[in-house]
Structures are given as C-alpha cells and as structure tokens.
Motif scaffolding. Structure first.
Motif, short mmCIF file in Angstrom:
data_model
loop_
_atom_site.label_atom_id
_atom_site.label_comp_id
_atom_site.label_asym_id
_atom_site.label_seq_id
_atom_site.Cartn_x
_atom_site.Cartn_y
_atom_site.Cartn_z
N ALA A 18 0.83 -1.21 0.00
CA ALA A 18 0.00 0.00 0.00
C ALA A 18 0.87 1.25 0.00
CB ALA A 18 -0.93 -0.01 1.20
N ALA A 19 1.98 1.23 0.74
CA ALA A 19 2.87 2.39 0.78
C ALA A 19 3.51 2.63 -0.59
CB ALA A 19 3.95 2.18 1.84
N VAL A 20 3.93 1.56 -1.27
CA VAL A 20 4.51 1.70 -2.61
C VAL A 20 3.46 2.22 -3.59
CG1 VAL A 20 5.48 0.39 -4.55
CG2 VAL A 20 6.28 -0.04 -2.22
N THR A 21 2.24 1.73 -3.46
CA THR A 21 1.16 2.19 -4.34
C THR A 21 0.85 3.67 -4.10
OG1 THR A 21 0.23 -0.04 -4.27
CG2 THR A 21 -1.19 1.67 -5.12
N ALA A 22 0.87 4.09 -2.86
CA ALA A 22 0.63 5.51 -2.55
C ALA A 22 1.77 6.38 -3.07
CB ALA A 22 0.46 5.69 -1.05
N TYR A 23 2.98 5.87 -3.04
CA TYR A 23 4.14 6.60 -3.57
C TYR A 23 3.99 6.84 -5.06
CZ TYR A 23 8.97 7.71 -4.71
OH TYR A 23 10.12 8.33 -5.17
N ARG A 24 3.29 5.93 -5.75
CA ARG A 24 3.06 6.07 -7.19
C ARG A 24 1.84 6.94 -7.49
NH1 ARG A 24 4.09 -0.12 -9.21
NH2 ARG A 24 6.31 -0.15 -8.74
N LYS A 25 1.32 7.62 -6.49
CA LYS A 25 0.19 8.57 -6.62
C LYS A 25 -1.14 7.87 -6.97
CE LYS A 25 2.90 12.28 -6.44
NZ LYS A 25 3.24 12.77 -5.17
N PHE A 27 -3.70 6.83 -4.81
CA PHE A 27 -4.13 6.85 -3.42
C PHE A 27 -5.37 6.00 -3.16
CE2 PHE A 27 -1.85 10.91 -4.04
CZ PHE A 27 -0.80 10.65 -3.17
N LEU A 28 -6.29 5.96 -4.10
CA LEU A 28 -7.50 5.17 -3.90
C LEU A 28 -7.16 3.68 -3.83
CD1 LEU A 28 -10.57 5.31 -3.66
CD2 LEU A 28 -10.70 5.05 -6.14
N ALA A 29 -6.31 3.23 -4.74
CA ALA A 29 -5.90 1.83 -4.72
C ALA A 29 -5.08 1.53 -3.47
CB ALA A 29 -5.09 1.50 -5.97
N ALA A 30 -4.24 2.47 -3.04
CA ALA A 30 -3.43 2.27 -1.84
C ALA A 30 -4.31 2.15 -0.60
CB ALA A 30 -2.46 3.43 -1.67
N ALA A 31 -5.35 2.96 -0.53
CA ALA A 31 -6.26 2.87 0.61
C ALA A 31 -6.99 1.54 0.63
CB ALA A 31 -7.27 4.02 0.56
N ARG A 32 -7.38 1.05 -0.54
CA ARG A 32 -8.07 -0.23 -0.63
C ARG A 32 -7.13 -1.37 -0.22
NH1 ARG A 32 -10.08 0.05 -5.73
NH2 ARG A 32 -11.81 1.25 -4.95
N ILE A 33 -5.89 -1.33 -0.66
CA ILE A 33 -4.92 -2.36 -0.30
C ILE A 33 -4.64 -2.33 1.20
CG2 ILE A 33 -2.50 -3.07 -0.58
CD1 ILE A 33 -2.74 -2.09 -3.51
N ALA A 34 -4.54 -1.13 1.77
CA ALA A 34 -4.32 -1.02 3.21
C ALA A 34 -5.49 -1.59 4.00
CB ALA A 34 -4.09 0.44 3.58
N ALA A 35 -6.69 -1.37 3.50
CA ALA A 35 -7.87 -1.92 4.18
C ALA A 35 -7.83 -3.45 4.18
CB ALA A 35 -9.15 -1.41 3.50
N TYR A 36 -7.51 -4.03 3.02
CA TYR A 36 -7.40 -5.49 2.96
C TYR A 36 -6.26 -6.00 3.85
CZ TYR A 36 -10.72 -6.06 -0.87
OH TYR A 36 -11.85 -6.09 -1.63
N ALA A 37 -5.18 -5.26 3.95
CA ALA A 37 -4.04 -5.69 4.75
C ALA A 37 -4.33 -5.62 6.24
CB ALA A 37 -2.82 -4.82 4.42
N LEU A 38 -5.19 -4.74 6.66
CA LEU A 38 -5.50 -4.59 8.08
C LEU A 38 -6.48 -5.65 8.60
CD1 LEU A 38 -5.67 -0.72 8.39
CD2 LEU A 38 -3.88 -2.26 9.26
N VAL A 39 -7.19 -6.32 7.70
CA VAL A 39 -8.16 -7.34 8.13
C VAL A 39 -7.48 -8.48 8.88
CG1 VAL A 39 -9.81 -9.07 7.29
CG2 VAL A 39 -9.91 -6.74 6.42
#
Length: 146
Positions: A18-25, A27-39
């Motif tokens: 998610a951090a790498v995805t957010a670095y690539r600008k 943000f929506l995909a990064a937030a979705r990946i972070a949500a799945y990772a926190l489950v």
C-alpha cells in the motif's frame, strides 16, 4: 502462535505494498490495499485466528462437522423421498379431500361482474377480396424493392 505470525506478516506485507502504491500517486488503490491488509491484523488482535486454528486442528471439531454433514444429508434425503412420493400421508389425504369438494360454488359467474366480458369481434366484410387484405404488405415490399 504460527497462524498469528503468518497473519501479522501478511498484514505487514500488505501495508508495504500500500505504501509503494501511494508513492506512485494511486491513493485510492493504496487505501483499498491497506484496508485489505489490516483485516488479518484485526483478526489476530481479536483472537479469531487463534480460535479458528484451535478448531481446525481439533479432532472433536472435525467429528462435529461430520455429524452436521450426516444430519444435512438425512434432511436432504428425506425431503427428496417425500417429494417423489407426493408428500406425507396426511398431506395426500388432505389433497384427496380437497379434490372431491367444490372449491367455489359461485365460480361460474364472471369475477369482474356483468358486462365486463369480452365482446365478439366484428365479422370481416364478406365482399372484400383476399387481394385487398395484402395490399399494404405488397406496398411495403415494393418500397423495399422486393
């Protein structure tokens, strides 16, 4: 202990992605990946993973699942036989009694009252020739060059 470690590692890896995805600008995909990772991390913290791990490796739990499967098979089998036979004896007896009796004695009257029935179609003109009936069809065919 091992399932908790695996879930924590999956959560950490997901947050890294998610951090790498957010670095690539993105943000929506990064937030979705972070949500799945926190489950998985949340499941570890609530104790659900430990309960599932204890259940998955318990012979008593698997025997219970087997008993539930047998019960389900018995229910399904008896329903199938009941449908094939046409219901239980009481249901068949009730159905035979319903067939012999009159259901609605006033059923011969129209349901909507008098005067709402269909009217008869007007009879076609007897003097009309069959060629006149197809004149508009012929005009359409001529229009399209057929």
């Amino acid at each position: 202990m091992i399932p908790e470690t695996v879930c924590s590692a999956v959560a950490a890896a997901g947050l890294g992605i998610a951090a790498v995805t957010a670095y690539r600008k993105k943000f929506l995909a990064a937030a979705r990946i972070a949500a799945y990772a926190l489950v998985p991390l949340g499941l570890v913290m609530t104790g659900v993973v430990g309960w599932i791990a204890d259940t998955a490796f318990s012979p008593t739990a698997w025997a219970g699942f087997g008993v539930l499967g047998v019960a389900w098979a018995l229910f399904a089998g008896t329903r199938a036989v009941e449908r094939r036979r046409g219901g239980t004896r009481a249901e068949r007896k009730q159905a035979r009694g319903a067939q012999s009796g009159v259901v609605a004695p006033a059923a011969s009257e129209p349901a909507l009252g008098p005067g709402t029935g269909r009217t008869a179609r007007p009879a076609p003109a007897r003097g009309a020739e069959p060629a006149d009936d197809f004149s508009d069809i012929e005009a359409i065919l001529k229009k399209h060059g057929i």
